[in-house]
Design a protein around this motif. Structure first.
Motif, PDB file in Angstrom:
ATOM      1  N   PRO A 235       2.669  17.451   6.738  1.00 45.00           N
ATOM      2  CA  PRO A 235       3.717  17.197   7.725  1.00 45.00           C
ATOM      3  C   PRO A 235       4.824  18.234   7.730  1.00 45.00           C
ATOM      4  O   PRO A 235       5.407  18.510   8.770  1.00 45.00           O
TER       5      PRO A 235
ATOM      6  N   ALA B  61      10.539  17.328  -6.430  1.00 42.31           N
ATOM      7  CA  ALA B  61      11.485  18.430  -6.207  1.00 42.31           C
ATOM      8  C   ALA B  61      11.047  19.325  -5.060  1.00 42.31           C
ATOM      9  O   ALA B  61      10.183  20.172  -5.215  1.00 42.31           O
TER      10      ALA B  61
ATOM     11  N   SER C 221      12.298  22.337  -2.298  1.00 44.16           N
ATOM     12  CA  SER C 221      13.198  23.467  -2.493  1.00 44.16           C
ATOM     13  C   SER C 221      14.650  23.000  -2.296  1.00 44.16           C
ATOM     14  O   SER C 221      14.930  22.161  -1.438  1.00 44.16           O
TER      15      SER C 221
ATOM     16  N   GLU D  65       7.261  29.796  -2.213  1.00 42.68           N
ATOM     17  CA  GLU D  65       6.841  28.530  -2.783  1.00 42.68           C
ATOM     18  C   GLU D  65       5.376  28.537  -3.224  1.00 42.68           C
ATOM     19  O   GLU D  65       4.629  29.471  -2.955  1.00 42.68           O
TER      20      GLU D  65
ATOM     21  N   PRO E  31       6.687  15.064   3.027  1.00 42.14           N
ATOM     22  CA  PRO E  31       6.511  14.636   1.632  1.00 42.14           C
ATOM     23  C   PRO E  31       6.990  15.654   0.610  1.00 42.14           C
ATOM     24  O   PRO E  31       7.103  16.838   0.900  1.00 42.14           O
ATOM     25  N   LEU E  32       7.252  15.144  -0.608  1.00 45.53           N
ATOM     26  CA  LEU E  32       7.784  15.989  -1.675  1.00 45.53           C
ATOM     27  C   LEU E  32       6.680  16.326  -2.680  1.00 45.53           C
ATOM     28  O   LEU E  32       5.726  15.572  -2.833  1.00 45.53           O
TER      29      LEU E  32
ATOM     30  N   ILE F 270       2.576   8.740   3.420  1.00 43.68           N
ATOM     31  CA  ILE F 270       1.112   8.888   3.453  1.00 43.68           C
ATOM     32  C   ILE F 270       0.484   8.553   2.100  1.00 43.68           C
ATOM     33  O   ILE F 270       1.179   8.418   1.094  1.00 43.68           O
TER      34      ILE F 270
ATOM     35  N   ALA G  22       1.255  15.193  -3.561  1.00 45.63           N
ATOM     36  CA  ALA G  22       1.168  16.611  -3.939  1.00 45.63           C
ATOM     37  C   ALA G  22       1.734  16.776  -5.350  1.00 45.63           C
ATOM     38  O   ALA G  22       2.838  16.307  -5.625  1.00 45.63           O
TER      39      ALA G  22
ATOM     40  N   LEU H 202      -3.339  24.121   2.715  1.00 43.18           N
ATOM     41  CA  LEU H 202      -2.283  23.597   3.582  1.00 43.18           C
ATOM     42  C   LEU H 202      -1.105  24.561   3.681  1.00 43.18           C
ATOM     43  O   LEU H 202      -0.406  24.579   4.681  1.00 43.18           O
TER      44      LEU H 202
ATOM     45  N   VAL I 285      -0.348  25.282  -1.523  1.00 42.38           N
ATOM     46  CA  VAL I 285      -0.721  23.853  -1.478  1.00 42.38           C
ATOM     47  C   VAL I 285      -2.158  23.736  -0.995  1.00 42.38           C
ATOM     48  O   VAL I 285      -2.501  24.237   0.083  1.00 42.38           O
TER      49      VAL I 285
ATOM     50  N   VAL J 120      -3.105  18.408  -3.617  1.00 41.53           N
ATOM     51  CA  VAL J 120      -2.908  17.153  -2.891  1.00 41.53           C
ATOM     52  C   VAL J 120      -4.112  16.250  -3.179  1.00 41.53           C
ATOM     53  O   VAL J 120      -5.262  16.630  -2.938  1.00 41.53           O
TER      54      VAL J 120
ATOM     55  N   THR K 190      -1.551  10.217   0.152  1.00 42.40           N
ATOM     56  CA  THR K 190      -1.862  11.277  -0.807  1.00 42.40           C
ATOM     57  C   THR K 190      -0.566  11.741  -1.452  1.00 42.40           C
ATOM     58  O   THR K 190       0.513  11.510  -0.911  1.00 42.40           O
TER      59      THR K 190
HETATM   60  P1  AMP Z   1       8.784  22.020  -0.231  1.00 41.58           P
HETATM   61  O1  AMP Z   1       8.693  21.340  -1.540  1.00 41.58           O
HETATM   62  O2  AMP Z   1      10.039  21.793   0.504  1.00 41.58           O
HETATM   63  O3  AMP Z   1       8.481  23.478  -0.402  1.00 41.58           O
HETATM   64  O4  AMP Z   1       7.630  21.416   0.686  1.00 41.58           O
HETATM   65  C1  AMP Z   1       6.475  20.811   0.196  1.00 41.58           C
HETATM   66  C2  AMP Z   1       5.310  21.113   1.084  1.00 41.58           C
HETATM   67  O5  AMP Z   1       4.154  20.398   0.612  1.00 41.58           O
HETATM   68  C3  AMP Z   1       5.529  20.670   2.532  1.00 41.58           C
HETATM   69  O6  AMP Z   1       4.963  21.606   3.417  1.00 41.58           O
HETATM   70  C4  AMP Z   1       4.804  19.338   2.566  1.00 41.58           C
HETATM   71  O7  AMP Z   1       4.378  18.981   3.867  1.00 41.58           O
HETATM   72  C5  AMP Z   1       3.632  19.597   1.636  1.00 41.58           C
HETATM   73  N1  AMP Z   1       3.152  18.327   1.071  1.00 41.58           N
HETATM   74  C6  AMP Z   1       3.772  17.582   0.140  1.00 41.58           C
HETATM   75  N2  AMP Z   1       3.065  16.446  -0.113  1.00 41.58           N
HETATM   76  C7  AMP Z   1       1.986  16.488   0.694  1.00 41.58           C
HETATM   77  C8  AMP Z   1       0.896  15.599   0.917  1.00 41.58           C
HETATM   78  N3  AMP Z   1       0.771  14.452   0.269  1.00 41.58           N
HETATM   79  N4  AMP Z   1      -0.016  15.964   1.827  1.00 41.58           N
HETATM   80  C9  AMP Z   1       0.084  17.130   2.490  1.00 41.58           C
HETATM   81  N5  AMP Z   1       1.096  17.999   2.324  1.00 41.58           N
HETATM   82  C10 AMP Z   1       2.043  17.693   1.439  1.00 41.58           C
END
Ligand code: AMP
Ligand code: MG
Length: 357
Positions: A243, A155, A157, A194, A77-78, A129, A133, A208, A197, A114, A131
């Motif tokens: 995930p 967005a 990375s 980053e 997820p984003l 899913i 973020a 997370l 979370v 989240v 939820t």
């Molecule tokens: P990135 O933006 O590439 O740094 O990655 C975003 C991070 O947030 C990843 O590890 C995702 O698995 C996590 N993430 C994003 N949305 C969710 C969500 N709804 N539930 C759990 N983790 C999330």
């Protein structure tokens, strides 16, 4: 749900790079970038953590382009970025008290929450899913861009999936040039790793991903936060909750070997491995905690300033690649404060971990 990677034969496009003033972003350039996102396309832009690859978070077709450009697995997820706290309401079902507390203290900033998602957030944005973020970045360019587009911006990375996150516009271009429409070049990002979370969608908060805001800072505000002991491991229960954590991440082309233990033992192990790999004709890099002068092909001293280390971490990874290093011997650091986030990135990037007692 099975993960699939949305890679197609992409048509090469021209990637426009717009230099923009990070302290006082020129509105004309922000408008140009906002126009690209509003027309359903992609813009990479700086945040205070790393560069993000942005699209309209509420439009499935735009979001799909992010997954395609990055080669990102569809179940990862984003993070959705907003510029105003009032935007949160439409994106989530419920805002618990802990969220209000954290928002008051840490937004805008490198903290992602989240929460249960509302109906308007498409499933593709959340990797299927229920939820979502959400984060409100502090960076002025990011804020102005979100405000000007008038929509939340998804967005991740702005790197090819699995590669180190970009901390300057050149990193973005090296990975995504020809695949995205525009890069806003606002210089080097401040934090360099980053966002943190935290999951608030369940009864008890849980971490997370450690990141720009430390666990200690969060604990001092909201008390107990579940921290699965296996937060660093790929094969933990946590992967179901976040995930993204099951995938290899942040990796340069060189193979990283992470070495942890007392200073002397780490030094001896490093000397031993250095000799062994050099005998095999490999180019060896070292990221070292001490001032020992190793006869390696490139040595970087980690220093003891965690904020400086975080800010330079991913750039250092990419510099090893430029020098065509085969193996990087990396010394582990203490997991306090920002150290937890830095160690998490090192462990996920590592091909092998050695712990010496
Ligand atoms: P990135 O933006 O590439 O740094 O990655 C975003 C991070 O947030 C990843 O590890 C995702 O698995 C996590 N993430 C994003 N949305 C969710 C969500 N709804 N539930 C759990 N983790 C999330
Ligand atoms: Mg990423």
């Amino acid at each position: 749900m099975t993960a699939s990677i949305l890679i197609k034969n992409q048509v090469k496009m021209h990637t426009e790079i717009l230099k923009i003033n990070p302290k006082n972003p020129q509105l004309s350039k922000i408008r140009q970038a906002a126009k690209v996102i509003k027309s359903g396309n992609l813009v990479a832009f700086p945040t205070e953590t790393v560069y993000g690859l942005g699209a309209n978070a509420l439009d499935s077709r735009s979001v799909k382009k992010i997954f395609v450009a990055k080669g990102r697995p569809s179940d990862n997820p984003l993070i959705v970025h907003i510029s105003d706290i009032s935007d949160l309401k439409m994106l989530v079902d419920h805002i618990p008290n802990t969220a209000h507390k954290l928002i008051a203290k840490f937004w805008p900033g490198p903290l992602t929450l989240v929460l249960k998602k509302s109906k308007i957030v498409p499933k593709i944005t959340t990797g299927g899913i229920n939820t979502v973020a959400i984060r409100m970045p502090e960076n002025k360019i990011a804020q102005a861009l979100i405000r000007e587009t008038g929509v939340p911006i998804a967005a991740p990375s702005a790197n090819i999936s699995g590669r180190p996150s970009p901390t300057i516009a050149k990193h973005v271009f090296d990975d995504l040039g020809g695949k995205i429409n525009m890069i806003l070049d606002g210089g080097k990002t401040k934090i360099g790793i980053e966002s943190t979370v935290i999951d608030l969608s369940r009864k008890h908060p849980s971490l997370l991903r450690p990141g720009g805001i430390s666990l200690e800072q969060l604990q001092s505000l909201i008390g107990k936060i579940a921290l699965p002991s296996s937060i660093h491991e790929r094969k933990s229960k946590l992967i179901h909750r976040s995930p993204g954590m099951k995938y290899r991440h942040y990796s340069p082309n060189a193979k990283i070997i992470l070495i942890e233990g007392s200073k002397d033992k780490v030094k001896n192990k490093t000397l031993h491995l250095l000799a062994q790999f050099q005998k095999q004709g490999k180019k060896v890099g070292i990221m070292s905690i001490s001032n020992t002068k190793y006869k390696s092909d490139m040595t970087v001293f980690l220093g003891n300033k965690l904020d400086v280390l975080a800010a330079n971490l991913f750039n250092t990874f990419r510099e090893f690649d430029v020098k065509k290093i085969d193996v990087i011997l990396v010394h582990g650091i203490n997991r306090k404060g920002l150290g937890l986030g830095i160690m998490n990135r090192l462990e996920k990037a590592a091909y092998k971990k050695i712990k010496i007692d």
